[in-house]
Design a protein around this motif. Structure first.
Motif, PDB file in Angstrom:
ATOM      1  N   GLU A 334       0.819  -1.207   0.000  1.00 55.50           N
ATOM      2  CA  GLU A 334       0.000   0.000   0.000  1.00 55.50           C
ATOM      3  C   GLU A 334       0.859   1.266   0.000  1.00 55.50           C
ATOM      4  OE1 GLU A 334      -3.723   0.251   0.205  1.00 55.50           O
ATOM      5  OE2 GLU A 334      -3.153  -1.590  -0.813  1.00 55.50           O
ATOM      6  N   ILE A 335       1.908   1.283   0.786  1.00 63.81           N
ATOM      7  CA  ILE A 335       2.799   2.457   0.848  1.00 63.81           C
ATOM      8  C   ILE A 335       3.455   2.703  -0.498  1.00 63.81           C
ATOM      9  CG2 ILE A 335       4.916   3.373   1.873  1.00 63.81           C
ATOM     10  CD1 ILE A 335       4.157   1.863   4.455  1.00 63.81           C
ATOM     11  N   LEU A 336       3.994   1.660  -1.088  1.00 58.09           N
ATOM     12  CA  LEU A 336       4.692   1.798  -2.363  1.00 58.09           C
ATOM     13  C   LEU A 336       3.743   2.213  -3.486  1.00 58.09           C
ATOM     14  CD1 LEU A 336       7.026  -1.334  -2.176  1.00 58.09           C
ATOM     15  CD2 LEU A 336       7.666   1.058  -1.822  1.00 58.09           C
ATOM     16  N   ALA A 337       2.524   1.718  -3.454  1.00 58.43           N
ATOM     17  CA  ALA A 337       1.567   1.988  -4.533  1.00 58.43           C
ATOM     18  C   ALA A 337       1.194   3.457  -4.632  1.00 58.43           C
ATOM     19  CB  ALA A 337       0.307   1.141  -4.343  1.00 58.43           C
ATOM     20  N   ILE A 338       1.327   4.205  -3.554  1.00 54.02           N
ATOM     21  CA  ILE A 338       0.958   5.622  -3.566  1.00 54.02           C
ATOM     22  C   ILE A 338       1.705   6.373  -4.653  1.00 54.02           C
ATOM     23  CG2 ILE A 338       1.095   7.780  -2.241  1.00 54.02           C
ATOM     24  CD1 ILE A 338       0.507   6.171   0.263  1.00 54.02           C
ATOM     25  N   THR A 339       2.984   6.048  -4.884  1.00 56.33           N
ATOM     26  CA  THR A 339       3.782   6.721  -5.907  1.00 56.33           C
ATOM     27  C   THR A 339       4.069   5.796  -7.095  1.00 56.33           C
ATOM     28  OG1 THR A 339       5.734   6.197  -4.556  1.00 56.33           O
ATOM     29  CG2 THR A 339       4.854   8.438  -4.415  1.00 56.33           C
ATOM     30  N   GLY A 340       3.216   4.806  -7.303  1.00 55.55           N
ATOM     31  CA  GLY A 340       3.330   3.969  -8.491  1.00 55.55           C
ATOM     32  C   GLY A 340       4.427   2.929  -8.457  1.00 55.55           C
ATOM     33  N   ILE A 341       4.873   2.564  -7.272  1.00 52.06           N
ATOM     34  CA  ILE A 341       5.927   1.554  -7.122  1.00 52.06           C
ATOM     35  C   ILE A 341       5.274   0.205  -6.824  1.00 52.06           C
ATOM     36  CG2 ILE A 341       7.977   0.876  -5.825  1.00 52.06           C
ATOM     37  CD1 ILE A 341       8.415   3.828  -5.179  1.00 52.06           C
ATOM     38  N   ALA A 342       5.729  -0.837  -7.500  1.00 54.60           N
ATOM     39  CA  ALA A 342       5.150  -2.173  -7.334  1.00 54.60           C
ATOM     40  C   ALA A 342       6.132  -3.091  -6.602  1.00 54.60           C
ATOM     41  CB  ALA A 342       4.806  -2.768  -8.691  1.00 54.60           C
ATOM     42  N   ILE A 343       5.601  -4.131  -5.956  1.00 52.00           N
ATOM     43  CA  ILE A 343       6.445  -5.118  -5.274  1.00 52.00           C
ATOM     44  C   ILE A 343       5.891  -6.512  -5.535  1.00 52.00           C
ATOM     45  CG2 ILE A 343       5.164  -4.832  -3.105  1.00 52.00           C
ATOM     46  CD1 ILE A 343       7.814  -5.536  -1.641  1.00 52.00           C
ATOM     47  N   THR A 344       6.787  -7.450  -5.819  1.00 51.18           N
ATOM     48  CA  THR A 344       6.413  -8.847  -6.031  1.00 51.18           C
ATOM     49  C   THR A 344       7.433  -9.734  -5.342  1.00 51.18           C
ATOM     50  OG1 THR A 344       7.652  -8.886  -8.126  1.00 51.18           O
ATOM     51  CG2 THR A 344       5.276  -8.422  -8.257  1.00 51.18           C
ATOM     52  N   GLU A 345       7.045 -10.986  -5.119  1.00 46.75           N
ATOM     53  CA  GLU A 345       7.970 -11.955  -4.529  1.00 46.75           C
ATOM     54  C   GLU A 345       8.340 -12.962  -5.611  1.00 46.75           C
ATOM     55  OE1 GLU A 345      10.269 -14.601  -2.640  1.00 46.75           O
ATOM     56  OE2 GLU A 345       8.382 -15.298  -3.546  1.00 46.75           O
ATOM     57  N   THR A 346       9.647 -13.110  -5.875  1.00 48.07           N
ATOM     58  CA  THR A 346      10.096 -13.947  -6.996  1.00 48.07           C
ATOM     59  C   THR A 346      11.120 -14.994  -6.580  1.00 48.07           C
ATOM     60  OG1 THR A 346      11.865 -12.368  -7.574  1.00 48.07           O
ATOM     61  CG2 THR A 346       9.710 -12.052  -8.635  1.00 48.07           C
ATOM     62  N   GLY A 347      11.261 -15.224  -5.276  1.00 52.27           N
ATOM     63  CA  GLY A 347      12.263 -16.185  -4.818  1.00 52.27           C
ATOM     64  C   GLY A 347      11.857 -17.626  -5.089  1.00 52.27           C
ATOM     65  N   GLU A 348      12.754 -18.530  -4.740  1.00 54.57           N
ATOM     66  CA  GLU A 348      12.511 -19.960  -4.941  1.00 54.57           C
ATOM     67  C   GLU A 348      12.428 -20.645  -3.585  1.00 54.57           C
ATOM     68  OE1 GLU A 348      14.619 -23.828  -7.094  1.00 54.57           O
ATOM     69  OE2 GLU A 348      15.294 -21.791  -7.564  1.00 54.57           O
ATOM     70  N   GLU A 349      11.349 -21.404  -3.395  1.00 54.55           N
ATOM     71  CA  GLU A 349      11.170 -22.075  -2.118  1.00 54.55           C
ATOM     72  C   GLU A 349      12.358 -22.990  -1.839  1.00 54.55           C
ATOM     73  OE1 GLU A 349       7.852 -24.728   0.350  1.00 54.55           O
ATOM     74  OE2 GLU A 349       7.626 -24.405  -1.815  1.00 54.55           O
ATOM     75  N   GLY A 350      12.877 -22.902  -0.612  1.00 49.87           N
ATOM     76  CA  GLY A 350      14.038 -23.693  -0.216  1.00 49.87           C
ATOM     77  C   GLY A 350      15.352 -22.959  -0.421  1.00 49.87           C
ATOM     78  N   LYS A 351      15.332 -21.857  -1.206  1.00 49.08           N
ATOM     79  CA  LYS A 351      16.561 -21.099  -1.457  1.00 49.08           C
ATOM     80  C   LYS A 351      16.494 -19.659  -0.939  1.00 49.08           C
ATOM     81  CE  LYS A 351      18.018 -23.719  -5.520  1.00 49.08           C
ATOM     82  NZ  LYS A 351      18.434 -23.653  -6.960  1.00 49.08           N
ATOM     83  N   GLY A 352      15.343 -19.265  -0.431  1.00 48.98           N
ATOM     84  CA  GLY A 352      15.231 -17.919   0.123  1.00 48.98           C
ATOM     85  C   GLY A 352      14.146 -17.088  -0.549  1.00 48.98           C
ATOM     86  N   ALA A 353      13.724 -16.059   0.165  1.00 46.71           N
ATOM     87  CA  ALA A 353      12.723 -15.137  -0.367  1.00 46.71           C
ATOM     88  C   ALA A 353      13.419 -14.007  -1.126  1.00 46.71           C
ATOM     89  CB  ALA A 353      11.882 -14.565   0.768  1.00 46.71           C
ATOM     90  N   ARG A 354      12.764 -13.506  -2.181  1.00 49.24           N
ATOM     91  CA  ARG A 354      13.311 -12.393  -2.967  1.00 49.24           C
ATOM     92  C   ARG A 354      12.155 -11.447  -3.310  1.00 49.24           C
ATOM     93  NH1 ARG A 354      17.469 -10.928  -6.688  1.00 49.24           N
ATOM     94  NH2 ARG A 354      16.655  -9.747  -8.485  1.00 49.24           N
ATOM     95  N   PHE A 355      12.213 -10.269  -2.734  1.00 47.41           N
ATOM     96  CA  PHE A 355      11.207  -9.253  -3.015  1.00 47.41           C
ATOM     97  C   PHE A 355      11.779  -8.254  -4.019  1.00 47.41           C
ATOM     98  CE2 PHE A 355       9.991 -10.926   1.110  1.00 47.41           C
ATOM     99  CZ  PHE A 355       8.613 -11.055   0.992  1.00 47.41           C
ATOM    100  N   GLU A 356      11.091  -8.103  -5.144  1.00 51.48           N
ATOM    101  CA  GLU A 356      11.521  -7.167  -6.179  1.00 51.48           C
ATOM    102  C   GLU A 356      10.625  -5.938  -6.162  1.00 51.48           C
ATOM    103  OE1 GLU A 356      11.745  -9.080  -9.956  1.00 51.48           O
ATOM    104  OE2 GLU A 356      13.502 -10.296  -9.403  1.00 51.48           O
ATOM    105  N   ILE A 357      11.239  -4.774  -5.956  1.00 51.74           N
ATOM    106  CA  ILE A 357      10.531  -3.495  -5.908  1.00 51.74           C
ATOM    107  C   ILE A 357      10.823  -2.755  -7.209  1.00 51.74           C
ATOM    108  CG2 ILE A 357      10.294  -1.304  -4.688  1.00 51.74           C
ATOM    109  CD1 ILE A 357      11.263  -2.771  -2.151  1.00 51.74           C
ATOM    110  N   SER A 358       9.772  -2.520  -8.007  1.00 48.32           N
ATOM    111  CA  SER A 358       9.939  -1.881  -9.318  1.00 48.32           C
ATOM    112  C   SER A 358       9.583  -0.399  -9.220  1.00 48.32           C
ATOM    113  CB  SER A 358       9.042  -2.565 -10.359  1.00 48.32           C
ATOM    114  OG  SER A 358       9.378  -3.939 -10.462  1.00 48.32           O
TER     115      SER A 358
END
Length: 370
Positions: A334-358
């Motif tokens: 919600e915070i990021l969306a205010i200025t048009g910034i997106a966030i997704t999770e693209t990590g691989e289970e068992g190898k760690g989480a990876r959050f990508e902020i565009s």
């Protein structure tokens, strides 16, 4: 050239004009009544020439009209009678029966005899222009009315929001105080009870009270979204404000990078870090990288923990998902969306989480290294 010859030339010329032309002498006798004026008025030139204009149109025999015509004949400046301030000089109707809106000018006309000047009355049909002006004015008045009404509505809404925010703040404060009291007495009750089952019930009640407390604290944060203007914030500076633990250090490669975001951006990294502490089982570090891309800037927040199951990658951003309050990652998005910034999770289970902020173009900048 004799006056009669001159009038003949002017008559022929005026008949070709799209405006009404009428020439009168000092005695107000009509000398010229052109074809356009004949069509507008319905009175033929042959009938009108030689008649007294003031007798045919008595309204012109008033001081406001008569004196100005005399001034023109005596060498004064042209007289202009606008459609907004004066009645039509010579009332004329259109084919549909509506009155023509006129603007009339009176100029001195010497003709063939300078000692006996005349007055030339030039009548323009400004009906269409008048209609357009009135339409524009109506649109402007309507727009002003709508702006005023919207302003009143907005003021009423701000006042209402202010009252609701105040009520919410006071209510939340009172509830939080009561929860602290409840938590304290539940703690005493747990210590005093010797019944294992009763102690277990008390722990569940206490846990539920803590969930309520966390929800209220989240609501307090959520109310602040978008209240303050967005601004530029340094990634490294925000990371440095985090109270990181030795077991989960953050290694940042975003030196000199700033992004344009809501002032609550610090909550984004706080909640990402808190999420890692709670759920990244076995994680030993967090890596933060910033890389320009074809669409803007990609910020990657990555840990080496247990990762996130494929089915949960989108669910984790929904309100209420998971343990604790289930609000952390929801607030991040919600915070990021205010200025048009997106966030997704693209990590691989068992190898760690990876959050990508565009971050979109124009919403980030990279300072040149010193």
């Amino acid at each position: 050239m004799s006056q009669q010859k001159n009038l003949s030339v002017i008559t022929e010329f005026s008949d070709a004009l799209p405006v009404g032309i009428c020439v009168i002498d000092r005695k107000r006798k009509i000398l010229i009544w052109n074809r356009t004026l004949a069509e507008w008025s319905g009175h033929l030139s042959e009938v009108m020439v030689g008649e007294n204009l003031m007798e045919l149109y008595p309204d012109l025999n008033t001081p406001s009209y008569r004196s100005r015509i005399d001034q023109v004949m005596d060498g004064g400046p042209p007289a202009v009678f606008s459609s907004q301030l004066h009645r039509s000089f010579i009332p004329c109707t259109k084919a549909d029966g509506t009155s023509r809106v006129q603007q009339t000018s009176v100029i001195r006309y010497a003709g063939g005899n300078p000692d006996h000047p005349c007055a030339m009355i030039i009548i323009e049909d400004v009906t269409d222009l008048d209609h357009e002006i009135r339409s524009v004015r109506q649109m402007k008045d309507q727009a002003l009315l709508e702006v005023q009404e919207r302003k009143k509505a907005e003021e009423a809404l701000e006042n209402l929001n202010a009252k609701l925010n105040l009520l919410s703040s006071v209510t939340r404060h009172d509830i939080l105080n009561k929860i602290m009291v409840i938590d304290g007495f539940l703690g005493f009750a747990e210590d005093l009870t010797s019944d294992a089952t009763q102690a277990e019930y008390l722990r569940h009640v206490r846990a539920a009270a803590m969930v309520i407390q966390n929800i209220l604290l989240f609501n307090r944060q959520y109310e602040q979204l978008g209240i303050e203007d967005a601004g530029w914030f340094s990634i490294d500076t925000l990371i440095e404000t985090l109270d990181t633990e030795e077991r989960l250090p953050i290694y940042s490669a975003c030196k000199g990078v700033s992004i344009y975001c809501d002032p609550m951006l610090e909550k984004v990294f706080y909640n990402l870090y808190d999420n890692a502490l709670r759920h990244a089982m076995g994680a030993t570090r967090i890596d933060l990288a910033c890389q320009p891309s074809s669409s803007g800037l990609l910020i990657a927040w990555e840990d080496d923990g247990s990762g996130i199951p494929e089915d949960d990658k989108e669910e984790i951003f929904k309100r209420g998902f998971g343990k604790n309050t289930g609000m952390g990652l929801f607030l991040v998005r919600e915070i990021l969306a205010i200025t048009g910034i997106a966030i997704t999770e693209t990590g691989e289970e068992g190898k760690g989480a990876r959050f990508e902020i565009s971050v979109p173009e124009g919403a980030y900048r990279i300072a040149n290294p010193a």
